[in-house]
Write an enzyme that holds these catalytic residues in place. Sequence first.
Site, mmCIF file in Angstrom:
data_model
loop_
_atom_site.group_PDB
_atom_site.id
_atom_site.type_symbol
_atom_site.label_atom_id
_atom_site.label_comp_id
_atom_site.label_asym_id
_atom_site.label_seq_id
_atom_site.Cartn_x
_atom_site.Cartn_y
_atom_site.Cartn_z
ATOM 1 N N ASP A 63 0.878 -1.167 0.000
ATOM 2 C CA ASP A 63 0.000 0.000 0.000
ATOM 3 C C ASP A 63 0.918 1.219 0.000
ATOM 4 O O ASP A 63 1.670 1.447 0.957
ATOM 5 C CB ASP A 63 -0.886 -0.014 1.260
ATOM 6 C CG ASP A 63 -1.862 1.156 1.290
ATOM 7 O OD1 ASP A 63 -1.564 2.217 0.714
ATOM 8 O OD2 ASP A 63 -2.925 1.006 1.916
ATOM 9 N N ASN A 90 2.773 2.944 -10.536
ATOM 10 C CA ASN A 90 1.509 3.000 -11.278
ATOM 11 C C ASN A 90 0.303 3.296 -10.389
ATOM 12 O O ASN A 90 -0.687 3.856 -10.871
ATOM 13 C CB ASN A 90 1.299 1.653 -12.000
ATOM 14 C CG ASN A 90 -0.098 1.513 -12.545
ATOM 15 O OD1 ASN A 90 -0.434 2.082 -13.581
ATOM 16 N ND2 ASN A 90 -0.961 0.784 -11.837
ATOM 17 N N TYR A 167 -6.136 15.803 -8.809
ATOM 18 C CA TYR A 167 -5.573 14.794 -9.707
ATOM 19 C C TYR A 167 -4.508 15.419 -10.615
ATOM 20 O O TYR A 167 -3.397 14.879 -10.752
ATOM 21 C CB TYR A 167 -6.678 14.146 -10.542
ATOM 22 C CG TYR A 167 -6.172 13.010 -11.407
ATOM 23 C CD1 TYR A 167 -5.949 11.750 -10.872
ATOM 24 C CD2 TYR A 167 -5.897 13.205 -12.760
ATOM 25 C CE1 TYR A 167 -5.470 10.703 -11.659
ATOM 26 C CE2 TYR A 167 -5.416 12.174 -13.549
ATOM 27 C CZ TYR A 167 -5.206 10.921 -12.999
ATOM 28 O OH TYR A 167 -4.717 9.898 -13.777
ATOM 29 N N LYS A 171 -0.254 14.744 -10.672
ATOM 30 C CA LYS A 171 0.565 14.282 -11.795
ATOM 31 C C LYS A 171 1.619 15.328 -12.166
ATOM 32 O O LYS A 171 2.732 14.970 -12.589
ATOM 33 C CB LYS A 171 -0.326 13.942 -12.994
ATOM 34 C CG LYS A 171 -1.296 12.781 -12.731
ATOM 35 C CD LYS A 171 -0.598 11.492 -12.324
ATOM 36 C CE LYS A 171 -1.561 10.320 -12.208
ATOM 37 N NZ LYS A 171 -0.914 9.050 -11.819
ATOM 38 N N THR A 202 -10.727 2.198 -17.772
ATOM 39 C CA THR A 202 -10.446 1.457 -16.529
ATOM 40 C C THR A 202 -11.453 1.905 -15.466
ATOM 41 O O THR A 202 -12.226 2.847 -15.684
ATOM 42 C CB THR A 202 -9.029 1.752 -15.988
ATOM 43 O OG1 THR A 202 -8.977 3.125 -15.593
ATOM 44 C CG2 THR A 202 -7.944 1.467 -17.004
HETATM 45 P P1 NAP Z 1 -7.397 1.502 -11.904
HETATM 46 O O1 NAP Z 1 -7.851 0.429 -12.791
HETATM 47 O O2 NAP Z 1 -8.346 2.136 -10.949
HETATM 48 O O3 NAP Z 1 -6.104 0.980 -11.128
HETATM 49 C C1 NAP Z 1 -5.507 1.722 -10.096
HETATM 50 C C2 NAP Z 1 -4.667 0.794 -9.297
HETATM 51 O O4 NAP Z 1 -4.009 1.540 -8.242
HETATM 52 C C3 NAP Z 1 -5.495 -0.304 -8.582
HETATM 53 O O5 NAP Z 1 -4.765 -1.503 -8.613
HETATM 54 C C4 NAP Z 1 -5.604 0.222 -7.178
HETATM 55 O O6 NAP Z 1 -5.814 -0.778 -6.211
HETATM 56 C C5 NAP Z 1 -4.224 0.836 -7.041
HETATM 57 N N1 NAP Z 1 -4.098 1.669 -5.855
HETATM 58 C C6 NAP Z 1 -4.854 2.729 -5.484
HETATM 59 N N2 NAP Z 1 -4.437 3.195 -4.302
HETATM 60 C C7 NAP Z 1 -3.403 2.408 -3.907
HETATM 61 C C8 NAP Z 1 -2.567 2.383 -2.780
HETATM 62 N N3 NAP Z 1 -2.711 3.243 -1.754
HETATM 63 N N4 NAP Z 1 -1.575 1.453 -2.730
HETATM 64 C C9 NAP Z 1 -1.420 0.573 -3.729
HETATM 65 N N5 NAP Z 1 -2.196 0.517 -4.812
HETATM 66 C C10 NAP Z 1 -3.177 1.445 -4.901
HETATM 67 O O7 NAP Z 1 -6.831 2.750 -12.761
HETATM 68 P P2 NAP Z 1 -5.823 2.844 -14.014
HETATM 69 O O8 NAP Z 1 -6.501 3.710 -14.990
HETATM 70 O O9 NAP Z 1 -5.300 1.526 -14.403
HETATM 71 O O10 NAP Z 1 -4.670 3.735 -13.353
HETATM 72 C C11 NAP Z 1 -3.307 3.326 -13.303
HETATM 73 C C12 NAP Z 1 -2.445 4.576 -13.372
HETATM 74 O O11 NAP Z 1 -2.609 5.193 -14.657
HETATM 75 C C13 NAP Z 1 -2.818 5.655 -12.354
HETATM 76 O O12 NAP Z 1 -1.656 6.239 -11.816
HETATM 77 C C14 NAP Z 1 -3.594 6.661 -13.181
HETATM 78 O O13 NAP Z 1 -3.556 7.957 -12.624
HETATM 79 C C15 NAP Z 1 -2.832 6.569 -14.484
HETATM 80 N N6 NAP Z 1 -3.544 7.084 -15.657
HETATM 81 C C16 NAP Z 1 -4.711 6.509 -16.079
HETATM 82 C C17 NAP Z 1 -5.342 7.000 -17.201
HETATM 83 C C18 NAP Z 1 -6.632 6.405 -17.703
HETATM 84 O O14 NAP Z 1 -7.239 6.993 -18.648
HETATM 85 N N7 NAP Z 1 -7.084 5.273 -17.173
HETATM 86 C C19 NAP Z 1 -4.803 8.086 -17.920
HETATM 87 C C20 NAP Z 1 -3.624 8.654 -17.466
HETATM 88 C C21 NAP Z 1 -3.001 8.137 -16.349
HETATM 89 P P3 NAP Z 1 -7.300 -1.211 -5.710
HETATM 90 O O15 NAP Z 1 -7.837 -2.183 -6.729
HETATM 91 O O16 NAP Z 1 -7.041 -1.822 -4.375
HETATM 92 O O17 NAP Z 1 -8.123 0.047 -5.640
#
Ligand code: NAP
Length: 243
Positions: A63, A90, A167, A171, A202
Amino acid sequence: MSATTNRIALVTGANKGIGFEAARGIAKAGYTLLLAARNPAAGRQAAANLAQEGLDVRFVALDVTRAESISAAAARIEADFGKLDVLVNNAGITDSDDGPPSRARVDAIERVLSTNFLGAVATAQAMLPLLRKSDAGRIVNVSSDLGSITRHGDPTWKYAHVKVLGYCASKAALNMFTVQLAFELNDQGIKVNSVNPGFTATDLNAHRGQQTVKEGAAEVVRVALMEHGPSGKFLETGGELVW
Ligand code: NAP
């Protein structure tokens, strides 16, 4: 234990979404992949799913908002492998009480910064001694074009209306960490880069993103695997972004 010759990569928040797909991509390149998650049941299941594909994937409890969890993960990696080649920061969140700068709740901004920025800083700091034992250590900070101050200053940018202060600031701060850490580690052979995955379907955005997770993870994987690539850059599929 002395450092293993296997290549070892750690991806935080890898139980689902872009992190899970990045874990798969890095493992497919022959790495021992440490799939980190804060929820042990979800993390173990995700690691088992990738192991079933014949990949060397192991669950690590982590975490990123809990110092003792980060140090326990680092101690376990030290004991099991003696080094780390790649860290992908990530893990990330959004928060429903985050929002435009005039009314985003301060406690929501604090929560988002705590995970997306401070979590990445704390994890990287804890893993640095292990990354220093690699021949080609790399840190990939999963950022976002929403963290680009230059883009936010352009009212014609297609996401100019997305003014979610916590947010976006998280970043932008993560990008500052990338630039400063890359500078600091320049003569130590550890590369540090930010990657924008692009708008990806996601749980983070209720699956409104236009890309698949495979497309979203592609640049994260490419930069993670680059042993002799650049450092201190903000990258996305097809090129470099403005800070
Ligand atoms: P996601 O499916 O919601 O995945 C986020 C992951 O982070 C989940 O595994 C979540 O775990 C984990 N997490 C959250 N808080 C945590 C903590 N305190 N310790 C450890 N793990 C934690 O979202 P995603 O879109 O794949 O996001 C991944 C990364 O990409 C993020 O940094 C996000 O900001 C970035 N991003 C995403 C997008 C997009 O369009 N999706 C665009 C730009 C950047 P739980 O399952 O336990 O909640």
